[in-house]
Write a protein that holds these residues in place. Structure first.
Motif, PDB file in Angstrom:
ATOM      1  N   LEU A  22       0.974  -1.173   0.084  1.00 44.02           N
ATOM      2  CA  LEU A  22       0.076   0.047   0.003  1.00 44.02           C
ATOM      3  C   LEU A  22       0.987   1.313  -0.064  1.00 44.02           C
ATOM      4  O   LEU A  22       0.527   2.149  -0.670  1.00 44.02           O
ATOM      5  CB  LEU A  22      -0.927  -0.115   1.229  1.00 44.02           C
ATOM      6  N   ALA A  23       1.971   1.291   0.754  1.00 45.36           N
ATOM      7  CA  ALA A  23       2.780   2.433   0.796  1.00 45.36           C
ATOM      8  C   ALA A  23       3.377   2.675  -0.584  1.00 45.36           C
ATOM      9  O   ALA A  23       3.689   3.840  -0.962  1.00 45.36           O
ATOM     10  CB  ALA A  23       3.907   2.136   1.892  1.00 45.36           C
ATOM     11  N   GLU A  61      -8.354  26.335 -10.617  1.00 45.50           N
ATOM     12  CA  GLU A  61      -7.979  25.534 -11.646  1.00 45.50           C
ATOM     13  C   GLU A  61      -8.114  23.920 -11.612  1.00 45.50           C
ATOM     14  O   GLU A  61      -7.517  23.259 -10.871  1.00 45.50           O
ATOM     15  CB  GLU A  61      -6.427  25.771 -11.449  1.00 45.50           C
ATOM     16  N   PRO A  62      -8.848  23.447 -12.823  1.00 41.84           N
ATOM     17  CA  PRO A  62      -9.133  22.009 -12.806  1.00 41.84           C
ATOM     18  C   PRO A  62      -7.994  21.163 -12.634  1.00 41.84           C
ATOM     19  O   PRO A  62      -8.001  20.142 -11.902  1.00 41.84           O
ATOM     20  CB  PRO A  62      -9.884  21.944 -14.101  1.00 41.84           C
ATOM     21  N   LEU A  63      -6.705  21.723 -13.362  1.00 42.54           N
ATOM     22  CA  LEU A  63      -5.532  20.716 -13.252  1.00 42.54           C
ATOM     23  C   LEU A  63      -5.219  20.537 -11.961  1.00 42.54           C
ATOM     24  O   LEU A  63      -4.761  19.425 -11.502  1.00 42.54           O
ATOM     25  CB  LEU A  63      -4.472  21.391 -14.397  1.00 42.54           C
ATOM     26  N   TRP A  64      -5.219  21.659 -11.008  1.00 42.24           N
ATOM     27  CA  TRP A  64      -4.667  21.645  -9.742  1.00 42.24           C
ATOM     28  C   TRP A  64      -5.715  20.409  -8.929  1.00 42.24           C
ATOM     29  O   TRP A  64      -5.315  19.695  -8.224  1.00 42.24           O
ATOM     30  CB  TRP A  64      -4.675  22.797  -9.108  1.00 42.24           C
ATOM     31  N   TRP A  65      -6.888  20.692  -9.287  1.00 37.24           N
ATOM     32  CA  TRP A  65      -7.807  19.449  -8.521  1.00 37.24           C
ATOM     33  C   TRP A  65      -7.544  18.068  -8.919  1.00 37.24           C
ATOM     34  O   TRP A  65      -7.937  17.255  -8.105  1.00 37.24           O
ATOM     35  CB  TRP A  65      -9.275  19.965  -8.881  1.00 37.24           C
ATOM     36  N   VAL A  66      -7.294  18.017 -10.337  1.00 38.04           N
ATOM     37  CA  VAL A  66      -6.765  16.646 -10.582  1.00 38.04           C
ATOM     38  C   VAL A  66      -5.623  16.203  -9.883  1.00 38.04           C
ATOM     39  O   VAL A  66      -5.800  14.875  -9.248  1.00 38.04           O
ATOM     40  CB  VAL A  66      -6.629  16.684 -12.272  1.00 38.04           C
ATOM     41  N   GLY A  67      -4.664  17.234  -9.802  1.00 40.68           N
ATOM     42  CA  GLY A  67      -3.504  16.493  -8.841  1.00 40.68           C
ATOM     43  C   GLY A  67      -3.837  16.538  -7.412  1.00 40.68           C
ATOM     44  O   GLY A  67      -3.354  15.411  -6.721  1.00 40.68           O
ATOM     45  N   MET A  68      -4.978  17.157  -6.905  1.00 37.47           N
ATOM     46  CA  MET A  68      -5.403  16.984  -5.601  1.00 37.47           C
ATOM     47  C   MET A  68      -5.891  15.764  -5.485  1.00 37.47           C
ATOM     48  O   MET A  68      -5.830  15.058  -4.378  1.00 37.47           O
ATOM     49  CB  MET A  68      -6.239  18.275  -4.998  1.00 37.47           C
ATOM     50  N   VAL A  69      -6.857  15.034  -6.287  1.00 36.42           N
ATOM     51  CA  VAL A  69      -7.598  14.044  -6.143  1.00 36.42           C
ATOM     52  C   VAL A  69      -6.666  12.924  -6.091  1.00 36.42           C
ATOM     53  O   VAL A  69      -6.610  11.920  -5.636  1.00 36.42           O
ATOM     54  CB  VAL A  69      -8.535  13.956  -7.445  1.00 36.42           C
ATOM     55  N   THR A  70      -5.660  13.000  -7.208  1.00 37.45           N
ATOM     56  CA  THR A  70      -4.538  11.933  -7.187  1.00 37.45           C
ATOM     57  C   THR A  70      -3.856  11.888  -5.717  1.00 37.45           C
ATOM     58  O   THR A  70      -3.453  10.875  -5.257  1.00 37.45           O
ATOM     59  CB  THR A  70      -3.541  12.487  -8.235  1.00 37.45           C
ATOM     60  N   MET A  71      -3.561  13.062  -5.273  1.00 37.87           N
ATOM     61  CA  MET A  71      -2.698  13.017  -3.734  1.00 37.87           C
ATOM     62  C   MET A  71      -3.583  12.295  -3.129  1.00 37.87           C
ATOM     63  O   MET A  71      -3.098  11.552  -2.052  1.00 37.87           O
ATOM     64  CB  MET A  71      -2.476  14.484  -3.474  1.00 37.87           C
ATOM     65  N   LEU A  72      -4.918  12.626  -2.858  1.00 37.16           N
ATOM     66  CA  LEU A  72      -6.075  12.051  -1.884  1.00 37.16           C
ATOM     67  C   LEU A  72      -6.058  10.562  -1.864  1.00 37.16           C
ATOM     68  O   LEU A  72      -5.974   9.884  -1.019  1.00 37.16           O
ATOM     69  CB  LEU A  72      -7.211  12.682  -1.992  1.00 37.16           C
ATOM     70  N   VAL A  73      -5.992   9.992  -3.386  1.00 34.78           N
ATOM     71  CA  VAL A  73      -5.899   8.595  -3.477  1.00 34.78           C
ATOM     72  C   VAL A  73      -4.555   7.973  -2.948  1.00 34.78           C
ATOM     73  O   VAL A  73      -4.759   7.074  -1.978  1.00 34.78           O
ATOM     74  CB  VAL A  73      -6.075   8.200  -4.901  1.00 34.78           C
ATOM     75  N   GLU A  75      -2.628   9.440  -0.359  1.00 39.55           N
ATOM     76  CA  GLU A  75      -2.571   9.573   0.873  1.00 39.55           C
ATOM     77  C   GLU A  75      -3.791   8.490   1.586  1.00 39.55           C
ATOM     78  O   GLU A  75      -3.596   8.007   2.676  1.00 39.55           O
ATOM     79  CB  GLU A  75      -3.175  10.912   1.357  1.00 39.55           C
ATOM     80  N   THR A  76      -4.825   8.131   0.943  1.00 37.57           N
ATOM     81  CA  THR A  76      -5.713   7.148   1.442  1.00 37.57           C
ATOM     82  C   THR A  76      -5.128   5.867   1.468  1.00 37.57           C
ATOM     83  O   THR A  76      -5.138   5.142   2.566  1.00 37.57           O
ATOM     84  CB  THR A  76      -6.992   6.880   0.565  1.00 37.57           C
ATOM     85  N   ALA A  77      -4.223   5.442   0.276  1.00 34.61           N
ATOM     86  CA  ALA A  77      -3.512   4.076   0.643  1.00 34.61           C
ATOM     87  C   ALA A  77      -2.595   4.157   1.732  1.00 34.61           C
ATOM     88  O   ALA A  77      -2.348   3.123   2.210  1.00 34.61           O
ATOM     89  CB  ALA A  77      -2.742   3.810  -0.877  1.00 34.61           C
ATOM     90  N   ASN A  78      -1.954   5.238   1.774  1.00 34.43           N
ATOM     91  CA  ASN A  78      -0.793   5.454   2.964  1.00 34.43           C
ATOM     92  C   ASN A  78      -1.339   5.455   3.963  1.00 34.43           C
ATOM     93  O   ASN A  78      -0.933   4.688   5.026  1.00 34.43           O
ATOM     94  CB  ASN A  78      -0.026   6.996   2.755  1.00 34.43           C
ATOM     95  N   PHE A  79      -2.747   6.123   4.409  1.00 32.62           N
ATOM     96  CA  PHE A  79      -3.503   5.845   5.515  1.00 32.62           C
ATOM     97  C   PHE A  79      -3.994   4.359   5.807  1.00 32.62           C
ATOM     98  O   PHE A  79      -3.619   4.177   7.151  1.00 32.62           O
ATOM     99  CB  PHE A  79      -4.719   6.686   5.553  1.00 32.62           C
ATOM    100  N   VAL A  80      -4.362   3.740   4.828  1.00 31.72           N
ATOM    101  CA  VAL A  80      -4.602   2.198   5.054  1.00 31.72           C
ATOM    102  C   VAL A  80      -3.348   1.733   5.376  1.00 31.72           C
ATOM    103  O   VAL A  80      -3.145   0.473   6.306  1.00 31.72           O
ATOM    104  CB  VAL A  80      -5.216   1.649   3.927  1.00 31.72           C
TER     105      VAL A  80
END
Length: 360
Positions: A22-23, A61-73, A75-80
């Protein structure tokens, strides 16, 4: 060895393996997010105030949000991952995100990866492998109350108080004065706060894991306290990480952030969860060597990127040809960002900083 002990050892190894996988997945997503968010920040800065000087135009900026969603995915894997494996194993594997971001920055942001930088990537992989092979097998706490007792140990309380004091000093005094010129300010805030984030997130993760297993932890006030601390720390990290990415080169932010964040996280985890308790000196030495190997790789990557960005004054002095008349450049002075053409005169009271990133 009894069958029960063998089964317990096998379960702990399987948990470590899940955490490691997961990490690794988390690092891949986070590495991609650095690049996508950087491109989004550049687009937003081209039409409004930059994040580095307090602007929040990137939120549109939509592209920033794409990066943000990618980071959240990621970080979620890191959280688990923290639910299954100790921080001593999970945190250093974040180095793989630097490899991903360095390679992608070479192709997408024109931040060149030198041949020696490839050696740095290899060192990161080797060091991460050593850490995985020698990671401690952590026994998960049985309740949030047990985690609370660990968090209220005098030694960890001293660490937490020191971390908060240093963060406030950096945010309230150093950031307004030196944040735009010293990369250690913004990155230092993210790293110090990040070590507390990991501890609280690990507590929340264990609470969720226990609840899923049928031992409800939602009735304990400590669970919601850990959730609150996690949310506050994550927001602070997000704000100052955006400032660091927008102000400084990605190739510098990523390795410095990794080195500081991982070191402080390992220290905090060793204090709170006693990760190295019961391990032999040789195992601890192997883990330390693995981490130092990763840091060596980070330093190699950092040095090659730094030399690529910081051109010597002699090189500029040797350029005798005049600039083409249609070249524009961005000038930052007194907190404002302006755009200046070659044939226009500059006010004498401007303090200018010309950066390669802003040539258009």
């Amino acid at each position: 060895m009894s069958p029960a002990a063998t089964d317990a050892g096998g379960d702990l190894f399987a948990a470590n393996l899940k955490g490691a996988l997961l990490a690794v997945a988390s690092s891949a997503f986070v590495g991609v997010s650095f690049i996508v968010k950087k491109k989004g920040l550049r687009r937003a800065g081209a039409v409004g105030s930059r994040a580095g000087v307090g602007g929040y135009g990137y939120l549109w900026e939509p592209l920033w949000w794409v990066g943000m969603v990618t980071m959240l995915v990621g970080e979620t894997a890191n959280f688990v991952a923290y639910m299954f494996a100790p921080a001593v194993l999970v945190a250093p594997l974040g180095a793989l995100s630097i490899i991903v971001s360095a390679v992608l920055a070479h192709f997408m942001l024109n931040e060149k990866l030198q041949r020696v930088g490839v050696l740095g990537c290899i060192l990161c992989i080797v060091g991460s492998t050593v850490i995985i092979l020698h990671a401690p097998e952590e026994r998960s706490p049985d309740s949030v109350e047990q985690i609370w007792r660990l968090a209220t140990q005098p030694t960890f309380l001293c660490y937490a108080a020191l971390a908060v004091a240093v963060s406030l000093l950096l945010m309230l005094y150093c950031a307004p004065r030196y944040g735009q010129t010293n990369i250690m300010i913004y990155v230092g805030i993210c790293s110090v706060i990040g070590s507390l984030t990991v501890m609280s997130i690990k507590a929340v993760g264990i609470a969720i894991k226990l609840t899923i297993q049928g031992v409800n932890q939602a009735g304990y006030f400590q669970t919601w306290l850990f959730v609150t601390v996690s949310a506050i720390c994550l927001i602070i990290q997000l704000v100052y990480l955006n400032k660091a990415l927008d102000t400084f080169n990605t190739a510098l932010v990523s390795p410095i952030y990794y080195a500081m964040f991982t070191t402080l996280t390992i220290l905090a985890s060793a204090i709170m969860f006693k990760d190295w308790s019961g391990q032999s000196a040789s195992i601890i030495a192997s883990e330390t060597c693995g981490f130092l190997t990763v840091l060596a790789g980070i330093i190699v990557l950092h040095s090659t990127k730094e030399s690529d960005q910081n051109l010597s004054p002699d090189l500029y002095a040797s350029l005798t040809a005049p600039l083409p008349p249609k070249i524009y450049w961005h000038i930052q002075g007194n907190g404002d960002v302006g755009k200046q053409k070659e044939d226009e005169s500059l006010p004498c009271d401007f303090i200018t900083v010309v950066r390669q990133d802003y040539f258009v």
